[in-house]
Design a protein around this motif. Sequence first.
Motif, PDB file in Angstrom:
ATOM      1  N   ASP C 125      47.454  27.489 -21.468  1.00  0.00           N
ATOM      2  CA  ASP C 125      47.996  26.753 -20.696  1.00  0.00           C
ATOM      3  C   ASP C 125      49.471  26.193 -20.957  1.00  0.00           C
ATOM      4  N   PRO C 172      48.042  28.723 -12.529  1.00  0.00           N
ATOM      5  CA  PRO C 172      47.377  28.831 -13.930  1.00  0.00           C
ATOM      6  C   PRO C 172      46.078  27.706 -13.821  1.00  0.00           C
ATOM      7  N   GLN C 173      45.957  26.854 -13.258  1.00  0.00           N
ATOM      8  CA  GLN C 173      44.811  26.119 -13.281  1.00  0.00           C
ATOM      9  C   GLN C 173      43.575  26.886 -12.337  1.00  0.00           C
ATOM     10  N   SER C 176      40.818  31.421 -15.342  1.00  0.00           N
ATOM     11  CA  SER C 176      39.941  31.234 -16.611  1.00  0.00           C
ATOM     12  C   SER C 176      40.850  31.514 -18.015  1.00  0.00           C
TER      13      SER C 176
END
Lengths: 266, 298, 319
Positions: C125, C172-173, C176
Amino acid sequence: MREKLLIGRLIDTGSQVHRLDPRAKLTAMLLYAAAVVAARSWPALLSLAAFSIAVMALTRIPLGTYLKAAKPLRILMLFILIVQCLAVKGGSVLLAAGSWHLDSAGLEAGMHAVLRMALLVCFTALLTFTTSPGRLNQGLEGMLRPFARCGISPERLSLMTGIALRFIPAILDEAQTIMKAQASRGADLKELPWKEKARMLTALLVPVTVSAFRRAEDLTASMESRGYRLGAPRTQYRPLSWSLKDTCFVAVFVLICLEVVWVGFY
Amino acid sequence: MGIQLEHVSYTYDARSPLRQTALRDVELDLAEGALTGIAGSSGSGKSTLLQLLNGILLPTEGSVKVLDVRLNAGEKLPKLAPLRKRVGLVFQFPEQQLFARTLEEDLVFGPLNFGASPEEAAASARKALEAMGLEESLLGRHPLQLSGGQRRKAAIASVLAMEPDILVLDEPGATLDQVSRTELIRLLHRLCKEEGKTVIIVTHRLDELLPYADRWIIMHDGRPVFQGAARGLVDTAAKLPDYGLSVPLSIRCWHELETAYGLQAEEPCLSPAALAERAMQLMEADARKELNLCVKSC
Amino acid sequence: MNRVKTRPPNGRSAVGNQVNFTAAGGKEHVAARMAEQTDMVLLDNVSFAYDGQHEDIKNVCLAIGRGEWVTLAGANGCGKSTLIRLMNGLLRARCGCISIGGVRLESGTVGVIRQKVGMVFQNPDNQFIGATVEEDMAFGLEGMCLGAEEIGSRITRYAMRLGISGLLHRHPQELSGGQKQRAALAAILAMEPELIILDEASSMLDEKARGEMLELLREMHREERYTLLSITHDAEEIAASQRVLVMDRGRLTADLAPRELFRNGDLLRLCRMELPFRLQLAQELEKRGIPPVPEGDPAGTAAYPVTEVMRKWAFNWSM
């Protein structure tokens, strides 16, 4: 938390509005806000509402979604309605109870205020639904460029907002997880008295701040190792491009502004 | 008793265009007093499932029955505190679970909330600390001053201090080194066997937990696609890759042994020692048989 | 130990999204290698202290050749991450000399060196800079002042190689963990570095994603275009590499072949590692009087078929 916040998310339907230059959309937004403030009568407000619905239809996002975006503010709207009803006097008396009476002018003012607020919120939602945060940020940078000479660094600013936009959802998620962990151990925010609530929320601060710092550190390492230096020359992969469509879009908003002002005068 | 899920579905953002269904029509039965492993690839709904078990999330459809509490979709809730005291949920990252100023404050947080006196809370904090094999000298430290492994254990201890009957853990070993991971699994196994706690562990490393788990649930695409004991898992192992999991080596080894010696429905040996032991037994039996044949033919 | 290299090209396993890495090797690359025979990484007596006093890295000397695949192991807090952060100037060594690809690391050459070194970090992340995969990949390339066309073609090329073409416009959220790390690697590869450093890049991934990541590393190694340096606790990954460096309290304590590491109980304990399952099994069998199959004798004597299978397994890493 994020579940309820619709505003601020991109809903990509690939419509014409999605493809406009973000600067055009930002300018239109400013003009729209001016129009909302200037609209002080039913004809002005209703024509503005009709115009808004037309633009929303252009985005090919269901109208209900906009209403949902405004939903979290319903309490605030109700509050404004009540305050206006109580404060503004004049016209005919609609309801009376003892020394208190609801006047038609008050109700009208209240409804105007609520409608104005709803329009503004829905339109802000439109901006974020149709523009990715990155593009929006790029647009903002583009619009701030002329101010570079007065000591504002648009690059620095857009980097800051870009990172904020990128990480705020993640940090909100994290805060939510911590709240879940607290709830699991018997401190459910929903069930606590107000004073305790405040205490639990402050308890969130330390872990959230620590993790924000950790994220910032990781992000800096990632940016630096990809060769980033503030102020170093960069190219743009998707430079902003202003087309005729953008000019037309802004022109329509100028017209609606004029229309609202004109309706207001007559 | 135990935990039953009946027709449970869970949808995030249920009434928006961004809706996402995490669980679909789940039927589950989790035994009490057992160590259950839940495996599945990321996005299979494991974490959502866990949060249903103590009412952090409520089913959008169906009903969840945990111990003597029943949570039905759309109905008014019973008070959740008694349930949460009995079902301890340990989240994936200890950093998101330790929020007090010192480890001690963190450990007594749960017990105090559930109405224990300060003395009782301190006592259960110490007990939990001991159960997780942490030293008392750490009590005064800030949780973030602990090492990675200690922090994990502290997070588990903070839940253990509430003396729950059911302990639910989301990937307790992630980002730890191998030695600490094995240590942790052994600790949890002991909690289950010696203190009679029901332990539910979500993991994506089947191999590590295989020698310890009594029961398994494999999640895929929001549904349990397998539930049962290790024996059943060995039989259905061939399907694991379809669920985004790789077949653990121990199971592959056991398959080899099974086909070579024609074993049928035998309780599988899945730790290296047990596997080697069983192989030796089979080999010796074989040798004896051959010897007997030799003797006879002579 | 060149198992990976000598494997026939058609022996590649069919994990999804795989693209041919070998095709991109190119002649100029080989020519460059011929012209420059120096080591990729050269550390001479490097020391570093975060607080200026207690040395976190002590007199490390290290040479890594071009095209090598090296793993770096050791307990948490032994200085692995610090050491690699010295290599691209994220941290500045207190003394000693570092050179990367023949260029000495100094304040004037940091920019050049960062172009030679690509780094992938642990947390999928936190290293994501852009709001979409595409923006993230473009970030580094914009910094290299490439033209929009070149950026576009590189993004398409490397996204395709890593099988993330369909994800370019995702946030990005919505990805996976495995997809995020692929995206991170794609962003690094698009900058076409020579040395790729992975800081526990697969430790937060699930099993399947970790397997895919390892397969990617294998392919990159086979291509002979990259030097790989990877911090890891993962036994499979160590076994797949050519050489392991073991660190302990800021020093390099061992530099050996993976096979040697797995035979050395003390070193394994030092790294807080356990033997991989196969070797544990071999050990257990050995305890019970069944010796492992000697190296280079795959046939063995097939007295007991199953144990034979098991014995072979224990040393056959490519399975």
